[in-house]
Scaffold this motif. Structure first.
Motif, PDB file in Angstrom:
ATOM      1  N   SER A  57      24.358  47.891  39.750  1.00 35.30           N
ATOM      2  CA  SER A  57      23.079  47.206  39.586  1.00 35.30           C
ATOM      3  C   SER A  57      23.330  45.704  39.628  1.00 35.30           C
ATOM      4  CB  SER A  57      22.453  47.579  38.238  1.00 35.30           C
ATOM      5  OG  SER A  57      23.226  47.016  37.189  1.00 35.30           O
ATOM      6  N   HIS A  58      22.275  44.909  39.721  1.00 35.56           N
ATOM      7  CA  HIS A  58      22.431  43.453  39.806  1.00 35.56           C
ATOM      8  C   HIS A  58      23.140  42.906  38.568  1.00 35.56           C
ATOM      9  CE1 HIS A  58      20.998  39.162  40.151  1.00 35.56           C
ATOM     10  NE2 HIS A  58      21.184  39.428  41.444  1.00 35.56           N
ATOM     11  N   SER A  59      22.760  43.356  37.381  1.00 32.85           N
ATOM     12  CA  SER A  59      23.381  42.803  36.161  1.00 32.85           C
ATOM     13  C   SER A  59      24.826  43.268  36.027  1.00 32.85           C
ATOM     14  CB  SER A  59      22.557  43.161  34.917  1.00 32.85           C
ATOM     15  OG  SER A  59      22.447  44.561  34.803  1.00 32.85           O
ATOM     16  N   ASP A  60      25.112  44.513  36.361  1.00 32.08           N
ATOM     17  CA  ASP A  60      26.502  44.982  36.306  1.00 32.08           C
ATOM     18  C   ASP A  60      27.365  44.236  37.323  1.00 32.08           C
ATOM     19  OD1 ASP A  60      25.667  46.707  34.401  1.00 32.08           O
ATOM     20  OD2 ASP A  60      25.972  48.545  35.559  1.00 32.08           O
ATOM     21  N   ALA A  61      26.800  43.947  38.488  1.00 35.06           N
ATOM     22  CA  ALA A  61      27.543  43.209  39.511  1.00 35.06           C
ATOM     23  C   ALA A  61      27.884  41.807  39.011  1.00 35.06           C
ATOM     24  CB  ALA A  61      26.723  43.137  40.805  1.00 35.06           C
TER      25      ALA A  61
END
Ligand code: CA
Ligand code: CA
Ligand code: CA
Length: 335
Positions: A57-61
């Motif tokens: 996901s964007h935040s995990d990335a």
């Protein structure tokens, strides 16, 4: 070891800061990775990591980028964008989607990076079909910035929870008073022929060139060539910075509802050249997208469409069109 590499990179970069070309040539003598920490590659003047081994996901990335002294890549200039897109195609990443640094989650429609910088809008960054441009906030739920192969690696807003690849940008001095991201992303002086005198009447200086936006003339491509006359040519855009400057001017002057001829044609089908003899650059970030049965990239008109325009409805990306269309000439002064 890590600090050593970082300092070597900083020294090499600062000594060649005034000449990206020199730095690039120098780096080519040896492995580009010599100047970037483990996992990062030199792309243009930046150390980037194309994370193709994970989909997040964007935040995990973002967290993964932070763990390697980086941040998700922020796209800030057309020249930098060209380097990134060319790298994606050159390294066979062409079927993928990548998260970038940018979101409008805080305030719908207000696209900012993690450091609060504005994400540039419009052409030649965001994907555009013949009649619409991203971001479209599809289904009211797209708030994160991606480069998508489905959009020929133009910018798109997507659902933040989607799990896709991502690009990190090395950012070792994030906490320091010298912001690495700022020093590496200052728009470089663009090598272009600058007309140093004043522009003649009816010509305005845009992107270092004297341009005439002949909004009063609706002509075929051949007629438009005549209108430009002896001291001008139909404009030949070979640099994405010039396309950006033209796009911004059209909007500043409220003439973005006009469609303009450029000097490109493919009288030999598929071989696009300008009247000046220069090649027309192909692909992203120059040519727009077109939705017929599926989404393809222009040019798509085959032998029916042999002249090059900046089309109003298509966000002023390059598009091929019938040469007998009546459009406005866009001339560049060469006197
Ligand atoms: Ca979208
Ligand atoms: Ca053609
Ligand atoms: Ca076309």
């Amino acid at each position: 070891m890590f600090r050593y590499l970082a300092s070597v990179f900083a020294i090499c970069f600062s000594s060649a800061e005034s000449s990206e070309e020199l730095f690039w040539g120098f780096a080519n003598l040896t492995s580009g990775d010599q100047y970037c920490p483990e996992g990062y590659s030199l792309v243009g003047s930046q150390c980037l990591m194309f994370v193709t081994f994970a989909e997040q996901s964007h935040s995990d990335a973002r967290q993964v980028c932070h763990s390697t002294s980086g941040e998700l890549l922020a796209i800030t200039t057309p020249t930098q964008f060209v380097h990134v897109v060319n790298h994606i195609y050159a390294y066979g990443y062409s079927g993928r989607q990548f998260w970038l640094d940018g979101s409008d989650a805080e305030n719908e429609g207000n696209w900012v990076t993690s450091t609060g910088q504005a994400v540039p809008r419009g052409t030649p960054f965001w994907a555009a079909l013949q009649d619409s441009q991203q971001p479209d906030n599809a289904h009211g739920r797209e708030q994160c910035l991606e480069l998508s192969s489905l959009e020929f690696f133009y910018l798109n807003d997507a659902v933040c929870e989607d799990k896709i690849n991502f690009i990190c940008q090395y950012n070792p001095q994030k906490q320091g008073k010298l912001d690495f991201a700022t020093t590496t992303q200052v728009p470089k002086a663009v090598p272009m022929e600058v007309y140093s005198g004043q522009c003649p009447a009816f010509y305005v200086e845009v992107g270092g060139l004297c341009l005439m936006f002949a909004t009063w003339a609706e002509e075929t491509w051949q007629e438009a060539k005549q209108t430009c006359g002896d001291s001008s040519d139909l404009l030949a855009i070979t640099d994405a910075e010039v396309l950006r400057a033209v796009y911004l001017y059209l909007h500043e002057e409220n003439i973005a509802d006009h469609t303009f001829w450029l000097g490109g044609s493919d009288s030999s089908e598929g071989n696009w050249v300008y009247t000046t003899g220069e090649s027309v650059p192909m692909g992203t970030p120059f040519w727009g997208l077109y939705r017929g049965d599926s989404v393809v990239q222009e040019p798509q008109g085959g032998t029916r469409e042999n002249c090059l325009m900046l089309h109003s409805g298509g966000s002023h990306y390059f598009r091929d069109v019938t040469c007998s269309s009546k459009l406005n000439p866009l001339c560049v002064y060469n006197g």
